[in-house]
Structure formats: structure tokens, C-alpha cells
Motif scaffolding. Structure first.
Motif, mmCIF file in Angstrom:
data_model
loop_
_atom_site.group_PDB
_atom_site.id
_atom_site.type_symbol
_atom_site.label_atom_id
_atom_site.label_comp_id
_atom_site.label_asym_id
_atom_site.label_seq_id
_atom_site.Cartn_x
_atom_site.Cartn_y
_atom_site.Cartn_z
ATOM 1 N N ALA A 57 0.890 -1.162 0.168
ATOM 2 C CA ALA A 57 0.267 -0.522 -0.198
ATOM 3 C C ALA A 57 1.240 0.877 0.034
ATOM 4 O O ALA A 57 0.510 2.005 -0.355
ATOM 5 C CB ALA A 57 -1.075 0.094 1.239
ATOM 6 N N SER A 58 1.804 1.173 0.767
ATOM 7 C CA SER A 58 2.622 2.309 0.965
ATOM 8 C C SER A 58 3.492 2.737 -0.362
ATOM 9 O O SER A 58 3.767 3.895 -0.940
ATOM 10 C CB SER A 58 3.945 2.178 1.672
ATOM 11 N N GLU A 59 3.997 1.946 -1.158
ATOM 12 C CA GLU A 59 4.404 1.773 -2.899
ATOM 13 C C GLU A 59 3.107 2.170 -3.525
ATOM 14 O O GLU A 59 3.697 3.003 -4.205
ATOM 15 C CB GLU A 59 4.996 0.573 -3.344
ATOM 16 N N ARG A 60 2.271 1.806 -3.756
ATOM 17 C CA ARG A 60 1.069 2.445 -4.964
ATOM 18 C C ARG A 60 0.697 3.811 -4.295
ATOM 19 O O ARG A 60 0.511 4.548 -5.071
ATOM 20 C CB ARG A 60 -0.081 1.361 -4.141
ATOM 21 N N PHE A 61 0.439 3.778 -2.756
ATOM 22 C CA PHE A 61 0.521 5.515 -2.205
ATOM 23 C C PHE A 61 1.602 6.098 -3.172
ATOM 24 O O PHE A 61 1.182 7.481 -4.160
ATOM 25 C CB PHE A 61 0.603 5.281 -0.786
ATOM 26 N N ASP A 62 2.650 6.095 -2.779
ATOM 27 C CA ASP A 62 3.662 7.230 -3.305
ATOM 28 C C ASP A 62 3.542 6.926 -5.004
ATOM 29 O O ASP A 62 4.384 7.712 -5.333
ATOM 30 C CB ASP A 62 5.511 6.299 -3.371
ATOM 31 N N GLU A 63 3.192 6.031 -5.670
ATOM 32 C CA GLU A 63 3.414 5.331 -7.119
ATOM 33 C C GLU A 63 2.367 6.583 -7.473
ATOM 34 O O GLU A 63 2.197 7.887 -8.242
ATOM 35 C CB GLU A 63 2.967 4.521 -7.912
ATOM 36 N N LEU A 119 -0.013 11.691 -9.925
ATOM 37 C CA LEU A 119 -0.992 12.688 -9.969
ATOM 38 C C LEU A 119 0.313 13.831 -8.977
ATOM 39 O O LEU A 119 0.305 15.339 -10.120
ATOM 40 C CB LEU A 119 -1.211 13.471 -7.922
ATOM 41 N N ALA A 120 1.540 14.206 -8.669
ATOM 42 C CA ALA A 120 2.609 15.364 -8.880
ATOM 43 C C ALA A 120 2.824 15.721 -10.344
ATOM 44 O O ALA A 120 2.354 17.113 -10.472
ATOM 45 C CB ALA A 120 3.455 15.164 -8.024
ATOM 46 N N GLU A 121 3.628 15.052 -11.024
ATOM 47 C CA GLU A 121 3.580 14.591 -12.629
ATOM 48 C C GLU A 121 2.716 15.180 -13.035
ATOM 49 O O GLU A 121 1.983 16.301 -14.375
ATOM 50 C CB GLU A 121 3.946 13.651 -13.306
ATOM 51 N N ARG A 122 1.210 14.859 -12.984
ATOM 52 C CA ARG A 122 0.036 15.407 -13.695
ATOM 53 C C ARG A 122 -0.303 17.339 -13.420
ATOM 54 O O ARG A 122 -0.471 18.160 -14.106
ATOM 55 C CB ARG A 122 -1.377 14.669 -13.286
ATOM 56 N N VAL A 123 0.481 17.405 -12.147
ATOM 57 C CA VAL A 123 0.033 18.611 -11.623
ATOM 58 C C VAL A 123 1.091 19.712 -12.172
ATOM 59 O O VAL A 123 0.461 20.712 -12.632
ATOM 60 C CB VAL A 123 0.046 19.099 -10.587
ATOM 61 N N GLN A 124 2.397 19.594 -12.537
ATOM 62 C CA GLN A 124 3.372 20.436 -13.041
ATOM 63 C C GLN A 124 3.248 20.473 -14.444
ATOM 64 O O GLN A 124 3.569 21.378 -14.809
ATOM 65 C CB GLN A 124 4.432 19.351 -12.676
ATOM 66 N N GLU A 125 2.372 19.061 -14.927
ATOM 67 C CA GLU A 125 2.398 18.952 -15.974
ATOM 68 C C GLU A 125 1.077 20.292 -16.993
ATOM 69 O O GLU A 125 1.391 20.819 -18.304
ATOM 70 C CB GLU A 125 1.923 17.635 -17.554
ATOM 71 N N LYS A 126 -0.117 19.881 -16.437
ATOM 72 C CA LYS A 126 -0.675 21.190 -16.431
ATOM 73 C C LYS A 126 -1.371 21.857 -15.104
ATOM 74 O O LYS A 126 -2.227 21.578 -14.788
ATOM 75 C CB LYS A 126 -2.497 20.099 -17.075
#
Length: 117
Positions: free
Chosen positions: A75-81, A86-93
Motif C-alpha cells: 500500500a505504501s508503494e502504491r500510495f507513493d506511485e 499526481l505531482a507529474e500531472r499537476v506539473q504538466e497542467k
């Protein structure tokens, strides 16, 4: 002469009762010993079963603990992914992300304001 026969009969009855009493004491001692042996066997059996159950419970606990750690790590790995995604999508748009966040905030605000009335 009747008295001596009667006296002998009484003595025979007394002797028989005394013998019966001794026999009952012997049987009682034997039965008590047998019961002590049975109790000792039962005690040993309970101790063995208790040790088996304790061992089994410990194994199950250890397995559960290991499974819990694996689930937590997964679960920790999935949350980090998801967080990276989400951070990448926010940086893209950034503008679209800001607009979506503003819209969600307004909706939550309206829902909370509506529930207070």
C-alpha cells in the motif's frame, strides 16, 4: 448351649464385618491411586495440548504479522506511485489542476454551507 452358638455367630458376623471393612479400605486406596494416575495423565495431556495450541497460535500470529507488513509495504508503494503520478500531472497542467482544485473546493464549501442551514 444356645448362648455359645449365638456368641459364635456374633463373633463370625463381627469378623465378617471387620474383613469387609478392610476390603473396602483396600479398594478405596486402590481406587484413589487409580484416580490420581488418571488425573496425572489428564494433566499431562492438557499440558501437551496447551503447548501445541500455543505454538500454533504463535505461528498464526507471526504469519498475520508478516502478511500485515507485506500489505503495508504494498500500500505504501502504491500510495507513493499515485502521489508521483499526481505531482507529474499537476506539473504538466498547472492551470487545469488549479481550476479543478478550485471547483472541488467550491463544491465542498456549498455542501458544508448547505448542511448548516
Amino acid at each position: 448351649m444356645a448362648r455359645p452358638a449365638s456368641s459364635n455367630a456374633r463373633q463370625d458376623v463381627k469378623n465378617d464385618l471387620k474383613a469387609l471393612k478392610e476390603d473396602l479400605k483396600a479398594v478405596s486406596r486402590e481406587e484413589a491411586e487409580r484416580l490420581r494416575e488418571l488425573a496425572a495423565k489428564a494433566d499431562e495431556s492438557v499440558r501437551e495440548r496447551s503447548a501445541e495450541l500455543r505454538s500454533r497460535a504463535q505461528r498464526l500470529y507471526d504469519q498475520g504479522l508478516e502478511s500485515g507488513r507485506e500489505y503495508y509495504d504494498d500500500a505504501s508503494e502504491r500510495f507513493d506511485e499515485y502521489q508521483r503520478y499526481l505531482a507529474e500531472r499537476v506539473q504538466e497542467k498547472p492551470l487545469a489542476s488549479t481550476g479543478i482544485a478550485l471547483g472541488v473546493g467550491v463544491i465542498i464549501g456549498l455542501l458544508l454551507a448547505g448542511s448548516r442551514r
